[in-house]
Scaffold this motif. Structure first.
Motif, PDB file in Angstrom:
ATOM      1  N   THR A   5       0.791  -1.228   0.000  1.00  0.00           N
ATOM      2  CA  THR A   5       0.000   0.000   0.000  1.00  0.00           C
ATOM      3  C   THR A   5       0.826   1.282   0.000  1.00  0.00           C
ATOM      4  O   THR A   5       0.305   2.353   0.223  1.00  0.00           O
ATOM      5  CB  THR A   5      -0.913   0.005   1.227  1.00  0.00           C
ATOM      6  OG1 THR A   5      -0.114  -0.288   2.359  1.00  0.00           O
ATOM      7  CG2 THR A   5      -2.021  -0.993   1.076  1.00  0.00           C
ATOM      8  N   ILE A   7       2.155   4.498  -1.100  1.00  0.00           N
ATOM      9  CA  ILE A   7       1.759   5.445  -2.146  1.00  0.00           C
ATOM     10  C   ILE A   7       2.826   6.545  -2.164  1.00  0.00           C
ATOM     11  O   ILE A   7       3.137   7.137  -1.138  1.00  0.00           O
ATOM     12  CB  ILE A   7       0.357   6.007  -1.848  1.00  0.00           C
ATOM     13  CG1 ILE A   7      -0.662   4.896  -2.048  1.00  0.00           C
ATOM     14  CG2 ILE A   7       0.034   7.182  -2.739  1.00  0.00           C
ATOM     15  CD1 ILE A   7      -2.064   5.239  -1.651  1.00  0.00           C
TER      16      ILE A   7
ATOM     17  N   ALA B 345     -11.469   6.227  -6.210  1.00  0.00           N
ATOM     18  CA  ALA B 345     -10.042   6.067  -5.947  1.00  0.00           C
ATOM     19  C   ALA B 345      -9.245   7.277  -6.429  1.00  0.00           C
ATOM     20  O   ALA B 345      -8.371   7.787  -5.722  1.00  0.00           O
ATOM     21  CB  ALA B 345      -9.526   4.796  -6.616  1.00  0.00           C
ATOM     22  N   ILE B 349      -7.152   9.633  -3.897  1.00  0.00           N
ATOM     23  CA  ILE B 349      -5.700   9.786  -4.012  1.00  0.00           C
ATOM     24  C   ILE B 349      -5.357  11.266  -4.167  1.00  0.00           C
ATOM     25  O   ILE B 349      -4.431  11.780  -3.536  1.00  0.00           O
ATOM     26  CB  ILE B 349      -5.132   8.968  -5.191  1.00  0.00           C
ATOM     27  CG1 ILE B 349      -5.276   7.463  -4.903  1.00  0.00           C
ATOM     28  CG2 ILE B 349      -3.657   9.304  -5.429  1.00  0.00           C
ATOM     29  CD1 ILE B 349      -4.903   6.559  -6.060  1.00  0.00           C
ATOM     30  N   LEU B 354      -6.714   8.566   0.591  1.00  0.00           N
ATOM     31  CA  LEU B 354      -6.393   7.148   0.429  1.00  0.00           C
ATOM     32  C   LEU B 354      -4.914   7.006   0.740  1.00  0.00           C
ATOM     33  O   LEU B 354      -4.070   7.502   0.008  1.00  0.00           O
ATOM     34  CB  LEU B 354      -6.698   6.700  -1.011  1.00  0.00           C
ATOM     35  CG  LEU B 354      -6.503   5.218  -1.321  1.00  0.00           C
ATOM     36  CD1 LEU B 354      -7.372   4.356  -0.431  1.00  0.00           C
ATOM     37  CD2 LEU B 354      -6.830   4.944  -2.774  1.00  0.00           C
ATOM     38  N   ALA B 359      -5.651   1.903   2.862  1.00  0.00           N
ATOM     39  CA  ALA B 359      -5.782   1.372   1.498  1.00  0.00           C
ATOM     40  C   ALA B 359      -6.352  -0.047   1.505  1.00  0.00           C
ATOM     41  O   ALA B 359      -7.247  -0.374   0.737  1.00  0.00           O
ATOM     42  CB  ALA B 359      -4.435   1.397   0.791  1.00  0.00           C
ATOM     43  N   ILE B 418      -4.415   2.876  -7.884  1.00  0.00           N
ATOM     44  CA  ILE B 418      -3.378   2.763  -6.849  1.00  0.00           C
ATOM     45  C   ILE B 418      -2.070   2.321  -7.504  1.00  0.00           C
ATOM     46  O   ILE B 418      -0.993   2.850  -7.208  1.00  0.00           O
ATOM     47  CB  ILE B 418      -3.790   1.774  -5.729  1.00  0.00           C
ATOM     48  CG1 ILE B 418      -4.937   2.356  -4.889  1.00  0.00           C
ATOM     49  CG2 ILE B 418      -2.602   1.445  -4.830  1.00  0.00           C
ATOM     50  CD1 ILE B 418      -5.376   1.466  -3.731  1.00  0.00           C
ATOM     51  N   ASP B 421      -0.478   5.155  -9.446  1.00  0.00           N
ATOM     52  CA  ASP B 421       0.101   6.121  -8.517  1.00  0.00           C
ATOM     53  C   ASP B 421       1.448   5.623  -8.003  1.00  0.00           C
ATOM     54  O   ASP B 421       2.413   6.381  -7.905  1.00  0.00           O
ATOM     55  CB  ASP B 421      -0.873   6.352  -7.362  1.00  0.00           C
ATOM     56  CG  ASP B 421      -0.466   7.523  -6.486  1.00  0.00           C
ATOM     57  OD1 ASP B 421      -0.186   8.597  -7.047  1.00  0.00           O
ATOM     58  OD2 ASP B 421      -0.412   7.369  -5.260  1.00  0.00           O
ATOM     59  N   LYS B 422       1.513   4.323  -7.677  1.00  0.00           N
ATOM     60  CA  LYS B 422       2.771   3.761  -7.181  1.00  0.00           C
ATOM     61  C   LYS B 422       3.871   3.790  -8.224  1.00  0.00           C
ATOM     62  O   LYS B 422       5.047   3.911  -7.912  1.00  0.00           O
ATOM     63  CB  LYS B 422       2.557   2.318  -6.717  1.00  0.00           C
ATOM     64  CG  LYS B 422       1.813   2.249  -5.396  1.00  0.00           C
ATOM     65  CD  LYS B 422       1.786   0.844  -4.856  1.00  0.00           C
ATOM     66  CE  LYS B 422       3.188   0.297  -4.710  1.00  0.00           C
ATOM     67  NZ  LYS B 422       3.176  -1.044  -4.119  1.00  0.00           N
ATOM     68  N   PRO B 427      -2.846   8.803 -11.389  1.00  0.00           N
ATOM     69  CA  PRO B 427      -3.782   7.688 -11.236  1.00  0.00           C
ATOM     70  C   PRO B 427      -4.989   7.770 -12.179  1.00  0.00           C
ATOM     71  O   PRO B 427      -5.666   6.769 -12.408  1.00  0.00           O
ATOM     72  CB  PRO B 427      -4.224   7.774  -9.776  1.00  0.00           C
ATOM     73  CG  PRO B 427      -3.753   9.080  -9.271  1.00  0.00           C
ATOM     74  CD  PRO B 427      -2.632   9.531 -10.139  1.00  0.00           C
TER      75      PRO B 427
END
Lengths: 456, 456
Positions: A5, A7, B345, B349, B354, B359, B418, B421-422, B427
């Motif tokens: 998770t 971010i 989501a 974000i 979030l 998460a 998600i 974003d990572k 996103p």
């Protein structure tokens, strides 16, 4: 299920160790420990932290916090979490906390409570504040009257810079936040505003009326919050006097309130486009599912209508099963192109950039853009269909259906939100579903109809 | 095509007669007439009016406006229209107009010009302003350094309220807009801020360090504009000092700039979700079609992938043509449910709600919401399928496929943004297409696969 998770890229993300520290304080049942953690945090961050806790943990934190509860945190919470916390907090603690707030924040906190709870909480306020809050509550929800604060710094027309400075130095109870002084006549009609920076740059004996701005904008007390936010954004306002039906000054709205509304309005458009209700991130499964159900039900209805169109052509499909393989492509491209036009229209209506003066031109543009991309993708998909199934006529049918559907998509995508707006509905409301219904129906009908005519 | 273009409920809509008046002034070739109309309008409204004209009319208006051109209007225009106007305006007129602006507005105007044009325009500025603009341009686009203004009111630590008031009264060149004074040490490190309202409420002999706010927030000069806007929104900031890598004060950002960024960011998310590029309402057909083409091309690719899944089951469809009629329903419901999760989501974000702390819970919630609505719609569509085609097993297949697809939709709708974003991507970027690809593929595969297994 495990989810990694982390971010990234969050300059203002809460330190994830914080939640552990808070839970540790609860385990130790140590209020001082909790207060030490909270002392370092902004109210908005404490609110975010509370929202992220499981609801049992949240209850324990609120209990430990006890009479140190900060009402400023309550104003920053999601409505669902706020209601939960307010229901569980002893009345006296709540009353003490609320007494510290400005009246516009009190209004925000109590407006959704039932009458008995509202009454009880208002009883704990000073008379002056209580009257101010009750007056605000008489204005419609989502109106300027609800948004404004009643704490105002007003000066009569004969005052000088020195007078207003002396007044401010001698007044204990100035508003927490203000950027300008409003000059009014004897009937409380605003005649001008002077920003604090202008006052500070002027000599003591200068009359305020000589340095005031006369072409300032006033906000009618019954104007919608959406219009208020638009005005602040469009005219770069920082603060604006609010007047009643008789043109008398009743309050002031500052940019921070307008900014919140602007953010809410943009979010609402996004939600409506996606078919989301009033859910919050903290809403539970059951509640969330219930709120999303009606939108999905509308979509089901439109999907069934599209299916009925397909059902008209079962003979054609039985004859050429490749049609069943290819038909979703035409529908999907139409849905996508329609959503593009739709989103442009919804934004442009929200920002007042789509007006009677240019609506005709924009509608024409969207139609032509649909046509242009329709032709481009007709060529591509025609070739794909030909190569895949070795049937040139099938390629022609695919291409022709693509042109028809993208043309319709562009036109429907812009006309549907304009139509909703004219009917007084929110242009984003369910318009995505309307548009995809049109593109599905037209897509299936054009493709299967042409196939029936040209391939059988 | 005729379109009835009246759009209702617009408190701040431009009077549609205005455009006619402006065109009449052009017809009369009367600059005074044009200036009289413009004198009544805010810069932002003049900009909107210019945007709504046909480009030939716009050219005529700009020519008539001539050396009275207001650079403030330029800063309010869409980039496309602005570039067009700046290209057509004589250099001397532009140079004179730009000289009236604050440095942050000059930066905004010139940052997209090519180097030669930029150079030429900057040459016309005073040396001090020129240096300030050039320094700002050295910071990354979309960074705090570009957003800040360099005009600041600073006070040394030993100053009193009287000192700062005297300073402001004697300074000719105060910034147009400021809300607080920044106190710095001898090395220009900010040590506190005092709002103008606090200064005005204090006596002359009070030291600024005694009334200053010490727990103020500073913005690093290389912070992204998005983070800056978030900080203003989250912490209700009105103005914040900007510091360089050595902690020295280099500028200040005010809430009106942050509000604009916030609005832009929300709009960008909407555009990305809909598959829109950098187009503007004034963009022409060809340009708009070109900008939308790549997104539609990606959608075509994913639609073809979905078709390939259907192609695996042509034998099944040939045996039972009702499957071709019903299969888009399952796919469409999945797409809709996936878009709901996705939008939640993307917003969560963007608002930093979030986080790693919640998460897992939110992913689980979205999955369970998908399951719950999957079961609800399985019952409904199962009955519809049974009644429509008189085949109970077909109803069972439809229902089972619906459950599978809505479950997958909820999970994919939250995990895809998600994941993006990572990976450091936005996103919202193309995530709608990813999600509907998943729901199309799973929808068709589950429905046709189950039908092949249970109905043949």
């Amino acid at each position: 299920m495990t989810v990694d998770t982390e971010i990234i890229d969050d300059a203002y993300a809460l330190d994830s160790g914080l939640i552990e520290q808070v839970l540790l304080a609860v385990e130790h049942q140590s209020q001082p420990e909790l207060l030490t953690i909270f002392a370092e945090l902004h109210e908005a961050d404490i609110a975010d932290l509370l929202e992220q806790l499981h609801s049992e943990d949240r209850r324990a934190v609120i209990q430990l916090w006890g009479d140190e509860l900060d009402a400023g945190v309550l104003t920053e919470l999601e409505a669902g979490v706020r209601d939960e916390i307010m229901a569980e907090t002893p009345h006296q603690v709540l009353a003490d906390a609320v007494r510290e707030l400005e009246t516009d924040d009190v209004v925000y906190l109590v407006e959704d409570l039932d009458e008995a709870q509202q009454e009880k909480l208002l009883d704990s306020l000073d008379t002056a504040d209580r009257v101010a809050v009750e007056q605000s509550l008489q204005y419609d929800e989502y109106s300027a009257g609800r948004l404004m604060q009643r704490e105002i710094v007003v000066a009569p027309q004969h005052w000088t810079v020195g007078d207003i400075i002396d007044f401010m130095r001698s007044t204990e109870d100035l508003p927490d936040v203000f950027y300008e002084v409003i000059i009014t006549d004897a009937m409380m009609h605003p005649v001008g505003t002077v920003s604090l920076s202008t006052i500070m740059g002027a000599k003591r004996d200068v009359r305020l009326t000589d340095i005031m701005k006369e072409d300032f904008r006033t906000i009618p007390v019954d104007q919608s919050q959406e219009d208020v936010a638009y005005a602040f954004n469009q005219y770069n306002l920082v603060s604006a006097p609010v007047i009643d039906h008789n043109g008398r000054l009743v309050g002031v709205i500052t940019i921070d309130d307008a900014m919140e509304v602007l953010e809410d309005e943009a979010e609402e458009d996004m939600r409506l486009l996606a078919g989301l209700g009033d859910e919050e991130l903290s809403s539970r499964v059951w509640e969330t599912a219930k709120l999303r159900f009606p939108w999905l039900a509308v979509n089901l209805l439109t999907a069934v209508i599209a299916s009925m169109v397909i059902a008209l052509f079962t003979d054609t499909i039985e004859a050429i099963v490749a049609l069943a393989v290819l038909m979703p492509i035409v529908a999907s491209m139409g849905g996508n192109a329609g959503t593009q036009s739709l989103t442009v229209a919804v934004r442009a209506i929200a920002t007042r950039d789509l007006t009677p003066a240019n609506a005709k031109r924009i509608v024409l543009r969207e139609t032509l853009v649909g046509l242009a991309n329709g032709i481009a993708f007709a060529v591509i998909i025609g070739l794909v269909g030909y190569v895949w199934f070795g049937n040139a006529m099938l390629g022609v049918v695919l291409g022709a259906a693509m042109i028809v559907n993208l043309l319709v998509a562009g036109t429907a995508g812009i006309l549907i939100p304009i139509g909703l707006d004219k009917l007084g509905a929110d242009p984003a409301l369910a318009s995505g579903t309307f548009v995809t219904t049109v593109t599905d129906v037209v897509g299936f009908f054009a493709f299967l109809g042409l196939a029936g005519a040209l391939l059988l």
